[in-house]
Enzyme design. Structure first.
Site, short mmCIF file in Angstrom:
data_model
loop_
_atom_site.label_atom_id
_atom_site.label_comp_id
_atom_site.label_asym_id
_atom_site.label_seq_id
_atom_site.Cartn_x
_atom_site.Cartn_y
_atom_site.Cartn_z
N HIS A 113 20.48 12.99 8.54
CA HIS A 113 19.31 12.12 8.71
C HIS A 113 18.72 12.21 10.12
CE1 HIS A 113 22.14 8.94 10.28
NE2 HIS A 113 21.08 8.65 11.02
N ASP A 139 25.47 13.19 4.15
CA ASP A 139 24.72 13.06 5.40
C ASP A 139 25.40 13.86 6.50
OD1 ASP A 139 22.93 12.21 7.31
OD2 ASP A 139 23.73 10.18 7.48
N GLN A 183 22.03 2.36 15.84
CA GLN A 183 20.95 3.31 16.09
C GLN A 183 21.16 4.00 17.44
OE1 GLN A 183 20.41 0.22 14.94
NE2 GLN A 183 18.88 0.25 13.31
N GLY A 184 20.93 5.30 17.46
CA GLY A 184 21.17 6.09 18.66
C GLY A 184 22.56 6.68 18.69
N ASP A 185 23.48 6.10 17.90
CA ASP A 185 24.83 6.64 17.79
C ASP A 185 24.97 7.55 16.57
OD1 ASP A 185 25.86 5.19 20.05
OD2 ASP A 185 25.87 3.40 18.80
N SER A 186 23.96 7.55 15.69
CA SER A 186 23.98 8.38 14.49
C SER A 186 24.31 9.83 14.84
CB SER A 186 22.62 8.34 13.79
OG SER A 186 22.39 7.09 13.20
#
Length: 289
Positions: free
Chosen positions: A88, A136, A236-239
């Site tokens: 993603h 994913d 968010q941002g660690d994905s």
């Protein structure tokens, strides 16, 4: 009626400033269950700054806007040419807009040991589903090989054994790390943070996220960590970053990839990760040496 309300939430979320109102990092089917949260909690939640370059396998995937690169997602080094991340993070994007930075600690300070590489291309799992976030997982291919140096500031991570040999049990302590945002109205963390969290069983995780529109949102190729008592999580941002364990000899093994979850650090909602051991054949077939 529920779909009308959801559509209104999407319009409001996109119209509002991103720092104060962002869409949840959730599959659409879970959002339809009502398991959404528009304003995120702090992130990496409950984490602490790591010793600089103590996680030499972690990279910052950065996106170009005008003449500036900003952190977008995490990832891990598999070889001199291949990076492992979440699908993603790359779905329908132009690889020319991104770069990979290895040997990074502070996003604002150049230590002189960083290695920056442009993307040659990337491949997502052919069965990645953006609606459910199944499969994913993605691989990034670099234009120029990284130098895996003897000082161990840039090094590959170990892949796990097959799930038939090891399926991390509930309660096992694992680590997640990244540069994700540190407050609901803030920016990404300038320095690399990490936190230890426990594995949560698939059954308990499914019970948290299941609902009328999706009774089994957590698939066998996913794993969960975090949950009670809350206050510790990735977001968010660690994905795309790793969920990993370290043995007494310092050998690090990646078990998960940060994928999705409701809010961040909520006691009743563990974070959901792509379980790497389910994709070993695909990784080995697609990665470059």
């Amino acid at each position: 009626m529920k779909l009308i309300i959801l559509a209104g939430l999407f319009v409001c979320a996109f119209a509002a400033p991103q720092r104060t109102m962002v869409l949840p990092r959730l599959p659409m089917s879970v959002i339809l269950n009502g398991k959404y949260q528009l304003i995120p909690e702090d992130k990496i939640v409950g984490g602490t700054e790591v010793t600089p370059n103590s996680l030499p396998f972690l990279i910052s995937l950065q996106r170009k806007f005008l003449n500036t690169y900003t952190h977008s997602c995490g990832g891990t080094i598999l070889s001199e040419s291949t990076i492992l991340t979440a699908a993603h993070c790359l779905d329908e994007v132009d690889p020319d807009l991104f770069r990979v930075v290895a040997g990074e600690h502070s996003l604002s300070v150049d230590s002189g040991i960083e290695q920056m590489g442009k993307l040659d291309n990337y491949t997502m799992h052919p069965e990645f589903d953006p609606l459910t976030l199944e499969n994913d997982i993605a691989l990034i291919y670099l234009k120029t090989r990284m130098y895996l140096n003897i000082s161990e500031t840039v090094q590959p991570i170990n892949l796990p054994p097959p799930t038939t040999e090891l399926d991390p049990p509930a309660g096992l302590s694992v680590t997640v790390a990244g540069w994700g945002t540190t407050s609901a109205s803030g920016d990404v963390s300038d320095v690399l943070l990490s936190i230890e969290i426990p594995i949560v069983s698939d059954g308990d995780c499914n019970a948290a996220y299941a609902g009328e529109y999706n009774t089994h949102p957590v698939k066998e190729s996913m794993m969960c960590a975090g949950g009670a008592p809350g206050g510790i999580d990735a977001c968010q941002g660690d994905s795309g970053g790793p969920l990993f364990t370290s043995d007494n000899d310092g050998n690090v093994t990646q078990h998960g990839i940060v994928s999705w979850g409701r809010g961040c650090g909520l006691a009743d909602y563990p974070g959901v990760y792509t379980q790497v051991s389910y994709f070993l054949d695909w990784i080995n077939a697609e990665m470059m040496p």
